[in-house]
Design a protein around this motif. Structure first.
Motif, PDB file in Angstrom:
ATOM      1  N   ALA A 142       0.626   8.671   2.719  1.00  0.00           N
ATOM      2  CA  ALA A 142       1.860   9.241   2.164  1.00  0.00           C
ATOM      3  C   ALA A 142       2.903   8.146   2.005  1.00  0.00           C
ATOM      4  CB  ALA A 142       2.376  10.351   3.075  1.00  0.00           C
ATOM      5  N   GLY A 143       2.992   7.247   2.972  1.00  0.00           N
ATOM      6  CA  GLY A 143       3.914   6.116   2.835  1.00  0.00           C
ATOM      7  C   GLY A 143       3.517   5.201   1.696  1.00  0.00           C
TER       8      GLY A 143
ATOM      9  N   LYS B 143      13.053  12.765  13.616  1.00  0.00           N
ATOM     10  CA  LYS B 143      13.910  12.913  12.438  1.00  0.00           C
ATOM     11  C   LYS B 143      15.333  12.450  12.731  1.00  0.00           C
ATOM     12  CE  LYS B 143      15.596  16.210   9.008  1.00  0.00           C
ATOM     13  NZ  LYS B 143      15.531  17.614   8.498  1.00  0.00           N
TER      14      LYS B 143
ATOM     15  N   VAL C 175       7.656   7.756   8.094  1.00  0.00           N
ATOM     16  CA  VAL C 175       6.804   8.905   7.770  1.00  0.00           C
ATOM     17  C   VAL C 175       6.592   9.695   9.058  1.00  0.00           C
ATOM     18  CG1 VAL C 175       4.610   9.680   6.834  1.00  0.00           C
ATOM     19  CG2 VAL C 175       5.657   7.581   5.955  1.00  0.00           C
TER      20      VAL C 175
ATOM     21  N   ASN D 213       4.629   6.677  -1.557  1.00  0.00           N
ATOM     22  CA  ASN D 213       6.082   6.697  -1.758  1.00  0.00           C
ATOM     23  C   ASN D 213       6.714   5.313  -1.731  1.00  0.00           C
ATOM     24  OD1 ASN D 213       7.350   9.653  -1.687  1.00  0.00           O
ATOM     25  ND2 ASN D 213       5.509   9.652  -0.407  1.00  0.00           N
TER      26      ASN D 213
ATOM     27  N   LYS E   9      14.347   5.328   4.430  1.00  0.00           N
ATOM     28  CA  LYS E   9      13.955   6.592   3.795  1.00  0.00           C
ATOM     29  C   LYS E   9      13.119   7.409   4.777  1.00  0.00           C
ATOM     30  CE  LYS E   9      11.505   8.304  -0.312  1.00  0.00           C
ATOM     31  NZ  LYS E   9      10.747   7.889  -1.537  1.00  0.00           N
ATOM     32  N   TYR E  10      13.329   8.722   4.812  1.00  0.00           N
ATOM     33  CA  TYR E  10      12.620   9.597   5.741  1.00  0.00           C
ATOM     34  C   TYR E  10      11.747  10.573   4.970  1.00  0.00           C
ATOM     35  CZ  TYR E  10      11.838  13.373   9.134  1.00  0.00           C
ATOM     36  OH  TYR E  10      11.265  14.324   9.936  1.00  0.00           O
ATOM     37  N   ILE E  11      10.477  10.682   5.398  1.00  0.00           N
ATOM     38  CA  ILE E  11       9.519  11.608   4.790  1.00  0.00           C
ATOM     39  C   ILE E  11       8.893  12.436   5.908  1.00  0.00           C
ATOM     40  CG2 ILE E  11       7.349  11.827   3.502  1.00  0.00           C
ATOM     41  CD1 ILE E  11       7.938   9.112   2.269  1.00  0.00           C
ATOM     42  N   TYR E  12       8.777  13.743   5.685  1.00  0.00           N
ATOM     43  CA  TYR E  12       8.146  14.627   6.674  1.00  0.00           C
ATOM     44  C   TYR E  12       6.914  15.284   6.063  1.00  0.00           C
ATOM     45  CZ  TYR E  12       7.377  18.550   9.842  1.00  0.00           C
ATOM     46  OH  TYR E  12       6.804  19.455  10.703  1.00  0.00           O
ATOM     47  N   GLY E  13       5.871  15.420   6.883  1.00  0.00           N
ATOM     48  CA  GLY E  13       4.677  16.130   6.454  1.00  0.00           C
ATOM     49  C   GLY E  13       3.903  16.639   7.652  1.00  0.00           C
TER      50      GLY E  13
ATOM     51  N   ILE F 132      10.376   2.847   5.146  1.00  0.00           N
ATOM     52  CA  ILE F 132      10.069   4.272   5.040  1.00  0.00           C
ATOM     53  C   ILE F 132       9.563   4.769   6.389  1.00  0.00           C
ATOM     54  CG2 ILE F 132       8.687   6.025   3.868  1.00  0.00           C
ATOM     55  CD1 ILE F 132       8.396   4.028   1.526  1.00  0.00           C
TER      56      ILE F 132
END
Length: 472
Positions: free
Chosen positions: A83-84, A56, A47, A87, A68-72, A45
């Motif tokens: 957050a990681g 990104k 983050v 998830n 997996k890509y997560i943005y915040g 992941i």
């Protein structure tokens, strides 16, 4: 000989969570090092914490390989890691900063270390620096609690057991302290263990690494979390009814945040009426965590007996009192107050700010009740404690009493207090037990002036040219 693979190697139980804030230029190296693992992770992941660079774009290039890509917009490394955590589902976790990389055997070695030690939560490793600087740091094996307590030597990427991290309420999110160190402290405080893994972590040295920047901006007391973490305040009460109102008033008004303090009262009075008075005050106080103990450590009224006739009994009682407390001390800092000592209201905040890597304790200044010298000493050339004169500022001493003291909780917890040789006092033996080769320091703040009461209207008080106000 290489380590055998984990017993259940068919189940990939590890997740790697890569956090990035404008580290897009390094991200591909981090991801490639994870994809090259000899035991593939269950989850990868990325983050992205409010990056404005190519983070990104680099991450999505690897989406077909399960990344997996997560943005915040957390603006906080601890929040991004949490957050990681939220998830992911794997039992074992690796939090990798995007500018660092893992050795191909990192996950396999970490899984071996933790699966073979079910009470262990952290698998720490050696690390190899590269980039602007190159050197190999070899972490101690087995875990060295003294080294860890004085200076963090774990990495944020060390493998951690998910259950333990959740019990510790995830990563610390303060911007004022070393979040890795504080998070590992929280986990170990819960009783989990740390073991060394044979894995290797590569730490990239460049101009914008987080920890060197923090070290430049924050004091040791801030980085270590001493100014934010819970502390234990221990007060042994001998039953002096005239002194308790002074102690209670100090507790009501002292400035270290009460919500951070575990207040431990040990009542050795053997006086039911006195105990009732103390418990009634405790029930109405604003300290959220309180432990009240009753102990018989000697004859009733021993604390005020003439020391010449009862010195052995008093020394034995003190050793018992502090051993009893040491067993239950579980905070990074242990604070001490004797029931006939009255410090300035800001004493503990002031003492805590003086900690550094080699500092074991910081004491306020108070005088012996019956002789004109401070309760502190230096070791003479013949090897015995001798009185010293009052100095200025904050200075090292060979040791001091526990009347008004801030000390490292781990060193208290691991101590055995006794009144046997080489000296007859528990406090002198405590400082004598510290390893001289490690050059630990005991400090005294000569300007943190405390009253040492003999009776309700009579006390010894240090006479200095830089007296600090005693607001009560």
């Amino acid at each position: 000989m290489p380590e055998p693979p984990p017993a259940d190697n068919k189940i990939n139980e590890a997740a790697v969570i890569i956090t990035s804030h404008n580290y897009g230029r390094y991200l591909a190296d981090a991801i490639e090092s994870v994809l090259a693992q000899t035991v593939n992770p269950k989850e990868i992941i990325v983050v992205d914490d409010f990056s404005t660079d190519e983070t990104k774009e680099q991450a999505v290039k690897y989406s077909d390989k399960g990344v997996k890509y997560i943005y915040g917009e957390w603006h906080n490394a601890g929040e991004a890691r949490n957050a990681g955590l939220k998830n992911s589902t794997a039992q074992f976790l690796v939090f990798l900063d995007a500018d660092d990389v893992l050795h191909p055997e990192f996950i396999r070695c970490g899984l071996n270390a933790l699966k073979n030690n079910p009470s262990a939560a952290i698998a720490y490793t050696d690390h190899q620096c590269f980039g602007k600087d190159s050197f190999r740091y070899r972490a101690p094996d087995p875990f060295d609690w003294e080294r860890f307590d004085t200076e963090n030597h774990f990495n944020s990427s060390d493998m951690v057991r998910r259950e333990a991290l959740l019990q510790a309420k995830g990563w610390s999110t303060s911007n004022l302290h070393h979040i890795d160190w504080i998070t590992w402290r929280r986990i170990l405080r819960l009783g989990w263990k740390a073991v060394k893994s044979n894995g290797l972590f590569f730490y990239r040295k460049h101009g914008s690494n987080m920890f060197p920047t923090l070290k430049e901006k924050a004091s040791y007391a801030q980085r270590s979390g001493f100014l934010e973490l819970p502390a234990t305040l221990f007060i042994p009460l001998s039953g002096r009814k005239w002194a308790w109102p002074l102690t209670a008033k100090f507790l009501e008004n002292q400035t270290l945040p009460h919500e951070r303090i575990h207040l431990v009262i040990m009542d050795t009075s053997q006086d039911a009426e006195f105990g009732k008075i103390v418990r009634e005050w405790l029930s109405g106080s604003d300290y959220p965590k309180i432990t009240y103990l009753r102990e018989t450590v000697g004859v009733k009224g021993l604390a005020d007996q003439f020391r010449g006739d009862h010195s052995d009994d008093a020394a034995r009682a003190c050793s018992l009192i502090y051993n009893r407390f040491a067993h239950m001390c579980d905070t990074a800092l242990a604070l001490f107050l004797e029931d006939d000592v009255l410090p300035p209201l800001d004493a503990y905040e002031r003492l805590i700010r003086n900690f550094d890597v080699k500092v074991i304790s910081v004491s306020g200044t108070y005088m012996h009740r019956n002789r004109n010298s401070p309760v502190a000493w230096k070791i003479s050339p013949s090897g015995f404690p001798e009185d010293i004169n009052i100095g200025k500022g904050v200075a090292p001493v060979s040791g001091n009493g526990f009347g008004c003291l801030a000390a490292r909780g781990a060193f208290i917890k691991h101590a055995v207090f006794h009144d046997g040789p080489p000296f007859r006092n528990f406090d002198q033996n405590f400082y004598n037990s510290l390893d001289p080769a490690k050059r630990y320091q005991a400090l005294i703040d000569w300007d943190c002036l405390c009253r040492h009461y003999r009776s309700p209207d009579d006390y010894a008080f240090p006479q200095t040219q830089t007296a600090h106000s005693l607001a009560c």
